[in-house]
Write an enzyme that holds these catalytic residues in place. Structure first.
Site, PDB file in Angstrom:
ATOM      1  N   GLU A  44      42.484  28.775  35.829  1.00 37.93           N
ATOM      2  CA  GLU A  44      40.970  29.280  35.505  1.00 37.93           C
ATOM      3  C   GLU A  44      40.415  28.847  34.408  1.00 37.93           C
ATOM      4  O   GLU A  44      41.208  28.233  33.333  1.00 37.93           O
ATOM      5  CB  GLU A  44      41.454  30.703  35.408  1.00 37.93           C
ATOM      6  CG  GLU A  44      40.203  31.776  35.054  1.00 37.93           C
ATOM      7  CD  GLU A  44      40.607  33.152  34.880  1.00 37.93           C
ATOM      8  OE1 GLU A  44      39.664  33.999  35.451  1.00 37.93           O
ATOM      9  OE2 GLU A  44      41.677  33.447  34.488  1.00 37.93           O
ATOM     10  N   LYS A 117      36.176  35.466  42.031  1.00 30.14           N
ATOM     11  CA  LYS A 117      36.850  36.411  41.477  1.00 30.14           C
ATOM     12  C   LYS A 117      36.423  37.886  41.574  1.00 30.14           C
ATOM     13  O   LYS A 117      35.583  38.258  41.393  1.00 30.14           O
ATOM     14  CB  LYS A 117      37.051  36.211  40.054  1.00 30.14           C
ATOM     15  CG  LYS A 117      38.305  36.977  39.383  1.00 30.14           C
ATOM     16  CD  LYS A 117      38.383  36.423  37.793  1.00 30.14           C
ATOM     17  CE  LYS A 117      39.363  37.440  37.093  1.00 30.14           C
ATOM     18  NZ  LYS A 117      39.690  36.839  35.676  1.00 30.14           N
ATOM     19  N   CYS A 162      43.918  35.202  38.678  1.00 32.82           N
ATOM     20  CA  CYS A 162      44.394  35.801  37.373  1.00 32.82           C
ATOM     21  C   CYS A 162      44.575  37.272  37.593  1.00 32.82           C
ATOM     22  O   CYS A 162      45.371  37.866  38.137  1.00 32.82           O
ATOM     23  CB  CYS A 162      43.303  35.482  36.178  1.00 32.82           C
ATOM     24  SG  CYS A 162      44.012  35.780  34.550  1.00 32.82           S
TER      25      CYS A 162
END
Length: 276
Positions: A44, A117, A162
């Site tokens: 990321e 995301k 994440c």
């Protein structure tokens, strides 16, 4: 479909200069490719981890064109690999925020998938108000709303990023869409990583009987933030196949065997036994 192949996760300590980060990423991608990796995943924020959250606005690119996207396409084509471009800032509907986009490019350089995301890291890590362990990604990032898998000759790849790791329902949807390989570019904080990183990565792999590739940031960044690292590849039985055990840059490689994965799913059909 390639039944067995080598995959690699790249660990970085990205800073506030895009050009320097891309140079580092290029060197590490080459290292992975020379080790025989056909699938390489970057962490990321690989191209920028700025001093301020708003720094990403200055380098945000329109979808489909820009130096960071061109870099990913060039690296994938040059090395003939499938390349997961961690996350990069792409422009969204709100001029004050970006999309944290995870891109997958094929060996010919063509982009095969984009995942934005979904779960944004808006948390207070520490109970102490003065500790600085406070994050509000939604202040500079627009959340995505699409679950993304893509069929490739290596297998079906599902993308997440994440903080998504803490939401098992997302991974169940990826599984339902056919995922065999889960890829999770990350920048876990040192505090949350030490507490939960290995536990959550192994859980998501074993409960879905998937391989999981988790490339991460690992070190001290220009903004004073320290990330946990321990970029890893977990197998469908929950075992660690490879890991960067030290902080700093690194590459970890492991063989993925999709035929063995399917045999495991056949003899231990937990995913078929779900009642809800």
């Amino acid at each position: 479909m390639a039944q067995a192949f080598t995959a690699a996760v790249v660990q970085m300590v990205s800073g506030s200069e895009v050009a320097m980060n891309l140079a580092s990423a290029g060197r590490l991608i080459e290292q992975a490719a020379q080790a025989g990796a056909r699938l390489v995943a970057l962490p990321e924020n690989f191209a920028l981890l700025g001093r301020r959250e708003q720094d990403k606005l200055a380098v945000a690119e329109p979808d489909g064109t820009g130096p960071i996207q061109d870099f990913l396409a060039e690296m994938a084509q040059r090395h003939g690999i499938y390349l997961v471009g961690g996350t990069i800032p792409l422009r969204g509907a709100d001029p004050q925020r970006v999309r944290a986009a995870c891109l997958l490019h094929g060996p010919d350089g063509r982009r095969l998938a984009r995942y934005d995301k979904i779960h944004l890291f808006d948390v207070d890590v520490s109970e102490s108000a003065g500790s600085g362990e406070r994050y509000r990604e939604s202040a500079s990032i627009e959340a995505g709303d699409q679950v993304v898998t893509v069929d490739t000759e290596l297998g079906c790849i599902g993308l997440a990023v994440c903080y998504d790791l803490r939401f098992p329902e997302l991974f169940r949807v990826l599984l339902a869409k056919g995922a065999e390989i889960l890829i999770l570019p990350s920048a876990f904080t040192e505090t949350t990583g030490a507490a939960h990183w290995h536990l959550l990565c192994r859980a998501r792999a074993v409960e879905n009987l998937c391989y999981l590739l988790a490339p991460g940031q690992g070190g001290l960044h220009d903004n004073g933030r320290r990330t946990y690292g321990h970029s890893l590849i977990a197998g469908p039985w929950g075992e660690l196949r490879a890991e960067c055990t030290e902080s700093g840059e690194g590459v970890a490689c492991a063989d993925l065997d999709l035929a063995a994965l399917q045999r495991l799913r056949a003899r231990f059909p937990a995913v078929q036994h779900r009642k809800l």
